[in-house]
Structure formats: structure tokens, C-alpha cells
Design an enzyme around this catalytic site. Structure first.
Site, PDB file in Angstrom:
ATOM      1  N   ASN A  13       6.402  -2.640  -5.303  1.00 16.80           N
ATOM      2  CA  ASN A  13       5.618  -3.761  -4.757  1.00 16.80           C
ATOM      3  C   ASN A  13       4.141  -3.434  -4.951  1.00 16.80           C
ATOM      4  O   ASN A  13       3.588  -2.608  -4.239  1.00 16.80           O
ATOM      5  CB  ASN A  13       5.963  -3.934  -3.271  1.00 16.80           C
ATOM      6  CG  ASN A  13       5.106  -4.976  -2.595  1.00 16.80           C
ATOM      7  OD1 ASN A  13       4.409  -5.756  -3.262  1.00 16.80           O
ATOM      8  ND2 ASN A  13       5.147  -5.008  -1.267  1.00 16.80           N
ATOM      9  N   TRP A  14       3.529  -4.103  -5.910  1.00 15.21           N
ATOM     10  CA  TRP A  14       2.139  -3.764  -6.266  1.00 15.21           C
ATOM     11  C   TRP A  14       1.129  -4.418  -5.340  1.00 15.21           C
ATOM     12  O   TRP A  14      -0.081  -4.196  -5.479  1.00 15.21           O
ATOM     13  CB  TRP A  14       1.868  -4.142  -7.726  1.00 15.21           C
ATOM     14  CG  TRP A  14       2.676  -3.358  -8.725  1.00 15.21           C
ATOM     15  CD1 TRP A  14       3.506  -2.293  -8.459  1.00 15.21           C
ATOM     16  CD2 TRP A  14       2.757  -3.576 -10.140  1.00 15.21           C
ATOM     17  NE1 TRP A  14       4.092  -1.844  -9.623  1.00 15.21           N
ATOM     18  CE2 TRP A  14       3.642  -2.617 -10.668  1.00 15.21           C
ATOM     19  CE3 TRP A  14       2.164  -4.492 -11.005  1.00 15.21           C
ATOM     20  CZ2 TRP A  14       3.953  -2.545 -12.038  1.00 15.21           C
ATOM     21  CZ3 TRP A  14       2.464  -4.429 -12.367  1.00 15.21           C
ATOM     22  CH2 TRP A  14       3.346  -3.457 -12.864  1.00 15.21           C
ATOM     23  N   LYS A  15       1.594  -5.279  -4.467  1.00 18.96           N
ATOM     24  CA  LYS A  15       0.718  -5.933  -3.478  1.00 18.96           C
ATOM     25  C   LYS A  15      -0.495  -6.582  -4.167  1.00 18.96           C
ATOM     26  O   LYS A  15      -0.380  -7.062  -5.293  1.00 18.96           O
ATOM     27  CB  LYS A  15       0.303  -4.926  -2.403  1.00 18.96           C
ATOM     28  CG  LYS A  15       1.501  -4.217  -1.780  1.00 18.96           C
ATOM     29  CD  LYS A  15       1.185  -3.494  -0.506  1.00 18.96           C
ATOM     30  CE  LYS A  15       2.413  -2.737  -0.053  1.00 18.96           C
ATOM     31  NZ  LYS A  15       2.283  -2.160   1.277  1.00 18.96           N
ATOM     32  N   HIS A  99       7.993  -9.911   3.868  1.00 13.95           N
ATOM     33  CA  HIS A  99       7.387  -8.580   3.985  1.00 13.95           C
ATOM     34  C   HIS A  99       6.587  -8.517   5.283  1.00 13.95           C
ATOM     35  O   HIS A  99       5.988  -9.516   5.712  1.00 13.95           O
ATOM     36  CB  HIS A  99       6.479  -8.332   2.780  1.00 13.95           C
ATOM     37  CG  HIS A  99       6.013  -6.917   2.677  1.00 13.95           C
ATOM     38  ND1 HIS A  99       4.979  -6.423   3.439  1.00 13.95           N
ATOM     39  CD2 HIS A  99       6.465  -5.877   1.930  1.00 13.95           C
ATOM     40  CE1 HIS A  99       4.808  -5.144   3.151  1.00 13.95           C
ATOM     41  NE2 HIS A  99       5.693  -4.788   2.242  1.00 13.95           N
ATOM     42  N   GLU A 101       3.775  -7.380   5.957  1.00 17.15           N
ATOM     43  CA  GLU A 101       2.362  -7.790   5.833  1.00 17.15           C
ATOM     44  C   GLU A 101       2.231  -9.303   5.900  1.00 17.15           C
ATOM     45  O   GLU A 101       1.265  -9.830   6.459  1.00 17.15           O
ATOM     46  CB  GLU A 101       1.762  -7.205   4.544  1.00 17.15           C
ATOM     47  CG  GLU A 101       1.527  -5.709   4.683  1.00 17.15           C
ATOM     48  CD  GLU A 101       1.556  -4.932   3.377  1.00 17.15           C
ATOM     49  OE1 GLU A 101       1.508  -5.534   2.296  1.00 17.15           O
ATOM     50  OE2 GLU A 101       1.650  -3.688   3.463  1.00 17.15           O
ATOM     51  N   GLU A 171      12.448  -2.127   6.287  1.00 17.78           N
ATOM     52  CA  GLU A 171      11.128  -1.515   6.212  1.00 17.78           C
ATOM     53  C   GLU A 171      10.547  -1.382   7.615  1.00 17.78           C
ATOM     54  O   GLU A 171       9.954  -2.357   8.138  1.00 17.78           O
ATOM     55  CB  GLU A 171      10.194  -2.380   5.372  1.00 17.78           C
ATOM     56  CG  GLU A 171      10.672  -2.566   3.944  1.00 17.78           C
ATOM     57  CD  GLU A 171       9.501  -2.823   3.013  1.00 17.78           C
ATOM     58  OE1 GLU A 171       9.335  -2.053   2.073  1.00 17.78           O
ATOM     59  OE2 GLU A 171       8.744  -3.776   3.248  1.00 17.78           O
ATOM     60  N   GLY A 177       2.938   2.216   4.281  1.00 20.22           N
ATOM     61  CA  GLY A 177       1.565   2.581   3.934  1.00 20.22           C
ATOM     62  C   GLY A 177       0.956   3.612   4.866  1.00 20.22           C
ATOM     63  O   GLY A 177      -0.254   3.846   4.835  1.00 20.22           O
ATOM     64  N   SER A 216       6.773   4.334   2.806  1.00 26.77           N
ATOM     65  CA  SER A 216       6.314   5.646   2.324  1.00 26.77           C
ATOM     66  C   SER A 216       7.411   6.413   1.589  1.00 26.77           C
ATOM     67  O   SER A 216       7.524   7.636   1.725  1.00 26.77           O
ATOM     68  CB  SER A 216       5.729   6.456   3.485  1.00 26.77           C
ATOM     69  OG  SER A 216       4.643   5.755   4.066  1.00 26.77           O
ATOM     70  N   GLY A 237       5.778   0.731  -2.125  1.00 29.60           N
ATOM     71  CA  GLY A 237       4.407   0.265  -2.281  1.00 29.60           C
ATOM     72  C   GLY A 237       3.551   1.298  -2.990  1.00 29.60           C
ATOM     73  O   GLY A 237       3.499   1.369  -4.218  1.00 29.60           O
ATOM     74  N   GLY A 238       2.878   2.135  -2.210  1.00 31.08           N
ATOM     75  CA  GLY A 238       1.905   3.089  -2.744  1.00 31.08           C
ATOM     76  C   GLY A 238       2.385   3.895  -3.942  1.00 31.08           C
ATOM     77  O   GLY A 238       1.671   4.013  -4.949  1.00 31.08           O
TER      78      GLY A 238
HETATM   79  C1  PEP Z   1       5.956  -1.819   1.042  1.00 35.65           C
HETATM   80  O1  PEP Z   1       4.870  -2.362   0.991  1.00 35.65           O
HETATM   81  O2  PEP Z   1       6.971  -2.510   0.960  1.00 35.65           O
HETATM   82  C2  PEP Z   1       6.003  -0.371   1.234  1.00 35.65           C
HETATM   83  C3  PEP Z   1       7.136   0.168   1.525  1.00 35.65           C
HETATM   84  O3  PEP Z   1       4.807   0.304   1.096  1.00 35.65           O
HETATM   85  P1  PEP Z   1       4.631   1.912   1.055  1.00 35.65           P
HETATM   86  O4  PEP Z   1       5.679   2.437   0.108  1.00 35.65           O
HETATM   87  O5  PEP Z   1       3.250   2.130   0.582  1.00 35.65           O
HETATM   88  O6  PEP Z   1       4.863   2.393   2.460  1.00 35.65           O
END
Ligand code: PEP
Length: 254
Positions: A13-15, A99, A101, A171, A177, A216, A237-238
Site C-alpha cells: 500500500n503506497w498510500k 483502511h 486511515e 490491521e 506505521g 509494521s 505500508g512502509g
Molecule cells: C498499512 O498502511 O496498511 C500498513 C500496514 O502500514 P505499515 O506497514 O506502514 O504499518
């Protein structure tokens, strides 16, 4: 090695990151990195502006494209929105929905996630439906109740054949994050709970439903998470913003 009988599935997920050129470069590196991998489904989710270019770049290869959101109507006077048929037209196969966010920063409610999932399915997209509790909810012992409410609401009125096309991502909000990952045991508890909830609708669909962990996930914790029986992959994500860490993670977890 994953212990799930289901095919591992990893989505980056590049956000809100990346120009078209940067997204193309990252997508190309991911595609090249997993070129010889046959044991997992790999998906990337760029921003809307890069979707079509990335989908064209990845066409006929092993990496598919997801969007990060869609509107629940197919067309009309909804300024600034993007519909599921438009995403399919741009080359997407999946769409991330609900999500945390979007729920926390943009006020997205369970009923909207449900309508969006139905819109995605109508357009031939596979929804990746995100659920998860906040830290306050976990501390209050409300994790399973919160997740149950989100899963039930998101899947309301979706037929069992359509349910078979969906994925669910667990999640925990406190792990996204933050660098703080759920323990494999914490993830397994919730994943097994979600599968049991879906099994109450259709045991066969539940057995093949892929439930992703997100929060994470990194190359050095993916193995332990994937060793759990009901963890079938990751929404990342990251660690998906650098091709080498994402590819390493996918390989470690497959
Ligand atoms: C996400 O945004 O779905 C996510 C899991 O982010 P991260 O891996 O950065 O925690």
C-alpha cells in the site's frame, strides 16, 4: 514457511506517495524482483494518478494492481471521487477498502465500506476489506467485538459466491506505521476469529478466504507471522516503498 494452506498474498500500500515516474520505477523493480517467484500473489497499490501507467507497465506480468479506495456509486455528480468501474478500466484487479486511515482521517463508516465492497464486486474488482481495533479498544478488551462489528457490517448482503472473491486485512490501528507489530499470537487470535465469523456464513468460503495481516510487517517479522495457521499474507505500508525490502519480505513470507 507459511503454515496456511492458502496461497500467500502480499499487497504493498503506497498510500499518498510517488509521482508517476517514481511509481513506475518502484513497480518495475518489484516486478523484476519477484519475476521467478511462483508461490505468492503480489499486488501493488499506487496513488490514483499512477494507477493506469503502473497497470500498463505490469500488464501480463506476475504483479497485479490495486487502488486504495473507490466511491460506492458507479457514476454521477460526485466531484472528486473515483468509481470502481473507472478503476477496473484503469487496469486494477483489487481495491483496498476501509483502511483505518480512511476511517480515522476521512470519517469513513462501516456502511460506506459495505457499499464500496458491493460496488467493487459489481465492477469485477476483488475488495481487500480492512478491519482492526484501536489501542484504546484493545486495552478495554473490545478487540474481537470491534472486529466482529466491522466484518459483519462490511459483508452484509454480500452473497457467498461474491464473498469468495473478497480478502480481509486485519490491521490493528496501533500497529500501522508505528513500528509496533502485533505478536504472531495476537494476529492469529483475530485471524481465526474472523475466519470463524465467515464460516458461520459459508464454511467452504471461509476455508479459502485469505486473511492478511497489516501493521509494521517487515522482512524480519514476516516469517513468524506467516507461521500462524490463519495468517495468509500481508498488507504492507512502509516496507513496500522500497522494492528491495518489499521483495525480500514477500520471499521470506512465501
Ligand atoms: C498499512 O498502511 O496498511 C500498513 C500496514 O502500514 P505499515 O506497514 O506502514 O504499518
Amino acid at each position: 514457511m507459511p503454515s496456511s494452506p492458502r496461497r500467500p498474498f502480499f499487497c504493498g500500500n503506497w498510500k499518498l506517495n510517488g509521482t508517476i515516474a517514481e511509481s513506475l520505477a518502484l513497480a518495475t523493480d518489484v516486478r523484476n524482483g519477484v519475476a521467478t517467484l511462483r508461490s505468492a500473489d503480489v499486488v501493488v497499490a499506487p496513488s490514483f494518478t499512477a494507477l493506469h501507467a503502473v497497470a500498463q507497465r505490469l500488464e501480463d506480468g506476475p504483479v497485479a494492481v490495486a487502488a486504495q479506495n473507490c466511491h460506492f456509486e458507479d457514476k454521477g455528480a460526485f466531484t472528486g471521487e473515483v468509481s470502481a468501474p473507472q478503476l477496473a478500466d484503469a487496469g486494477c484487479k483489487y481495491v483496498i477498502l476501509g483502511h483505518s486511515e480512511r476511517r480515522q482521517l476521512f470519517g469513513e463508516v462501516d456502511a460506506a465500506v459495505n457499499l464500496k465492497a458491493k460496488a467493487a464486486l459489481r465492477a469485477g474488482l476483488a475488495p481487500i476489506i480492512c478491519v482492526g481495533e484501536t489501542l484504546a479498544e484493545r486495552d478495554a478488551g473490545e478487540t474481537l467485538g470491534r472486529v466482529q462489528a466491522q466484518v459483519d457490517a462490511a459483508l452484509a448482503g454480500i452473497s457467498n459466491p461474491e464473498l469468495a472473491k473478497c480478502l480481509i486485512a486485519y490491521e490493528p490501528v496501533w500497529a500501522i506505521g508505528t513500528g509496533r507489530t502485533a505478536t504472531p499470537g495476537q494476529a492469529q487470535e483475530v485471524h481465526a476469529f474472523i475466519r470463524a465469523r465467515v464460516a458461520a456464513k459459508d464454511a467452504g468460503v471461509a476455508a479459502s478466504l485469505r486473511i492478511l495481516y497489516g501493521g509494521s510487517m517487515k522482512p524480519d517479522n514476516v516469517r513468524a507471522l506467516m507461521a500462524e495457521a490463519d495468517v495468509d499474507g500481508g498488507l504492507v505500508g512502509g516496507a513496500s516503498l522500497q522494492a528491495d525490502s518489499f521483495v525480500r519480505m514477500v520471499k521470506e513470507g512465501s
